[in-house]
Design a protein around this motif. Structure first.
Motif, mmCIF file in Angstrom:
data_model
loop_
_atom_site.group_PDB
_atom_site.id
_atom_site.type_symbol
_atom_site.label_atom_id
_atom_site.label_comp_id
_atom_site.label_asym_id
_atom_site.label_seq_id
_atom_site.Cartn_x
_atom_site.Cartn_y
_atom_site.Cartn_z
ATOM 1 N N SER A 1 0.569 -1.063 0.099
ATOM 2 C CA SER A 1 -0.015 -0.033 -0.025
ATOM 3 C C SER A 1 1.085 1.302 0.037
ATOM 4 O O SER A 1 1.740 1.393 0.801
ATOM 5 C CB SER A 1 -1.271 0.168 1.232
ATOM 6 N N ARG B 1 -1.520 -8.627 4.713
ATOM 7 C CA ARG B 1 -2.696 -7.498 4.537
ATOM 8 C C ARG B 1 -3.162 -7.402 5.975
ATOM 9 O O ARG B 1 -3.534 -8.391 6.800
ATOM 10 C CB ARG B 1 -4.028 -8.026 3.527
ATOM 11 N N HIS B 2 -3.139 -6.218 6.551
ATOM 12 C CA HIS B 2 -3.729 -5.840 7.608
ATOM 13 C C HIS B 2 -5.359 -5.302 7.435
ATOM 14 O O HIS B 2 -5.583 -4.611 6.754
ATOM 15 C CB HIS B 2 -2.985 -4.638 8.150
ATOM 16 N N ASP B 3 -6.098 -6.103 8.260
ATOM 17 C CA ASP B 3 -7.583 -5.769 8.113
ATOM 18 C C ASP B 3 -8.004 -4.972 9.361
ATOM 19 O O ASP B 3 -8.217 -5.723 10.603
ATOM 20 C CB ASP B 3 -8.320 -7.166 7.821
ATOM 21 N N CYS B 4 -8.576 -3.991 9.378
ATOM 22 C CA CYS B 4 -8.910 -3.289 10.631
ATOM 23 C C CYS B 4 -10.488 -3.397 10.487
ATOM 24 O O CYS B 4 -11.245 -3.403 9.538
ATOM 25 C CB CYS B 4 -8.575 -1.854 10.762
ATOM 26 N N TRP C 1 -10.961 -0.666 6.912
ATOM 27 C CA TRP C 1 -9.946 -0.486 5.835
ATOM 28 C C TRP C 1 -8.810 -1.545 6.147
ATOM 29 O O TRP C 1 -8.916 -2.461 6.954
ATOM 30 C CB TRP C 1 -9.390 0.831 6.152
ATOM 31 N N SER C 2 -8.070 -1.860 4.840
ATOM 32 C CA SER C 2 -7.098 -2.638 5.022
ATOM 33 C C SER C 2 -5.705 -1.824 4.488
ATOM 34 O O SER C 2 -5.706 -0.962 3.667
ATOM 35 C CB SER C 2 -7.229 -3.640 4.158
ATOM 36 N N ILE D 1 -1.688 -3.232 2.925
ATOM 37 C CA ILE D 1 -0.589 -4.484 2.906
ATOM 38 C C ILE D 1 0.860 -3.631 3.222
ATOM 39 O O ILE D 1 1.197 -2.722 2.555
ATOM 40 C CB ILE D 1 -0.531 -4.689 1.348
ATOM 41 N N GLU E 1 -0.591 -12.816 11.978
ATOM 42 C CA GLU E 1 -1.345 -12.385 10.753
ATOM 43 C C GLU E 1 -2.582 -13.107 10.462
ATOM 44 O O GLU E 1 -3.225 -12.845 9.684
ATOM 45 C CB GLU E 1 -0.223 -12.770 9.697
ATOM 46 N N LEU F 1 -7.477 -10.212 13.304
ATOM 47 C CA LEU F 1 -7.838 -8.607 12.890
ATOM 48 C C LEU F 1 -6.797 -7.720 13.409
ATOM 49 O O LEU F 1 -6.058 -8.005 14.261
ATOM 50 C CB LEU F 1 -9.064 -8.542 13.284
ATOM 51 N N GLY F 2 -7.033 -6.506 12.898
ATOM 52 C CA GLY F 2 -5.855 -5.470 13.465
ATOM 53 C C GLY F 2 -5.931 -5.060 14.751
ATOM 54 O O GLY F 2 -4.887 -4.821 15.361
#
Ligand SMILES: Nc1nc2c(c(=O)[nH]1)N[C@H]1C(S)=C(S)[C@@H](COP(=O)(O)O)O[C@H]1N2
Ligand SMILES: [Mo]
Length: 251
Positions: free
Chosen positions: A66, A123-126, A130-131, A133, A208, A211-212
């Motif tokens: 990102s 990939r971080h997923d909040c 929002w996400s 990488i 990983e 979730l965030g």
């Protein structure tokens, strides 16, 4: 006294070997043994549960990074002497590792940086929708836990952070399957740069498969425990205690 984490120079076996050893430890845990036995007997679902928990989160390439990795939650802790650590570049900062371990230890940032590192683009997923990488590097948590002699009776690893939200200390916790998962690292770098203050300097958890909000920033102390009920609100994390978020935030 500051302990020395195994460094690349004094490592007898590479990261692969240590990670394999981590898996052995998981299979040796009573809980996992019990579930594995169940799986052998009949239930496909129990078997699948174990398999899925060990699976890797997807990894990406540098082309996928990102352009901007958002900062969320605390942007700079106001608490616990954090400003003083920033002022001298974390030279006196130590990661404390204690609780149910044979050798309670303190590690300097220099030592953690010199330890065998794993790098992963994930990939971080909040939950806020929002996400991002990012490329994370850091010490596999399993390696550190093996070095301090984690007790076989410990069931959770708790991460105590420098910041507070609403006057309550931020903390998080994971079980041993995640603690020894190969992608669970104590990250000191994002996109090949030292962690910024916004992203959790000097050290943050990357777990990983979750979730965030489980990705604890500003980790100051790690504690191995048999139960979570004695800690803060007893549900294993700030959001779990105060917002009813799930403790296991699997993705
Ligand atoms: N110590 C601490 N860790 C934290 C938070 C926080 O406020 N304090 N916020 C969490 C949430 S909800 C998310 S989405 C991520 C954000 O990480 P980032 O700021 O690096 O994007 O950190 C998590 N870990
Ligand atoms: Mo989040």
């Amino acid at each position: 006294m500051t302990s020395q984490l195994i460094t690349r120079r004094n490592a007898l076996i590479g990261t692969g070997g240590l990670l394999l050893a981590g898996c052995d430890r998981i299979t040796a845990s009573p809980t996992v043994k019990r579930v594995l036995t169940l799986g052998e007997k009949a239930t496909m679902s129990a078997q699948r549960l174990v398999t899925d928990r060990h699976a890797l989160a997807p990894e990406f390439t540098r082309a996928d990074l990102s352009p901007v990795f958002r900062v969320n939650g605390t942007r700079s802790p106001n608490d616990g002497g954090y400003a003083a650590h920033v002022a001298n570049g974390f030279a006196d900062w130590r990661l404390e590792v204690g609780g149910m371990v044979a050798k309670p230890s303190r590690f300097s940032l220099a030592n953690l940086r010199a330890a065998p590192a794993r790098t992963q683009i994930t990939r971080h997923d909040c939950v806020e929708g929002w996400s991002a990488i990012g490329e994370w590097s850091g010490v596999p948590l399993g390696l550190l836990l093996r070095q301090v002699g984690l007790s076989g009776n410990a069931r959770y690893i708790v991460f105590h952070c420098a910041d507070t939200l609403e006057g309550k200390p931020y903390y998080e916790s994971i079980d041993m399957v995640d603690a020894f998962h190969p992608q669970t690292i104590l990250a000191h770098s994002l996109n090949r740069q030292p962690l910024s203050i916004g992203h959790g300097a000097p050290l943050r958890l990357r777990v990983e498969r979750q979730l965030g909000y489980k990705q604890a920033k500003y980790v100051m102390r790690i504690e191995a425990v048999a139960a979570l009920d004695g800690i803060a609100g007893g549900k294993g994390g700030f959001w779990e205690d105060n917002r009813g978020y799930q403790w296991y935030a699997g993705i």
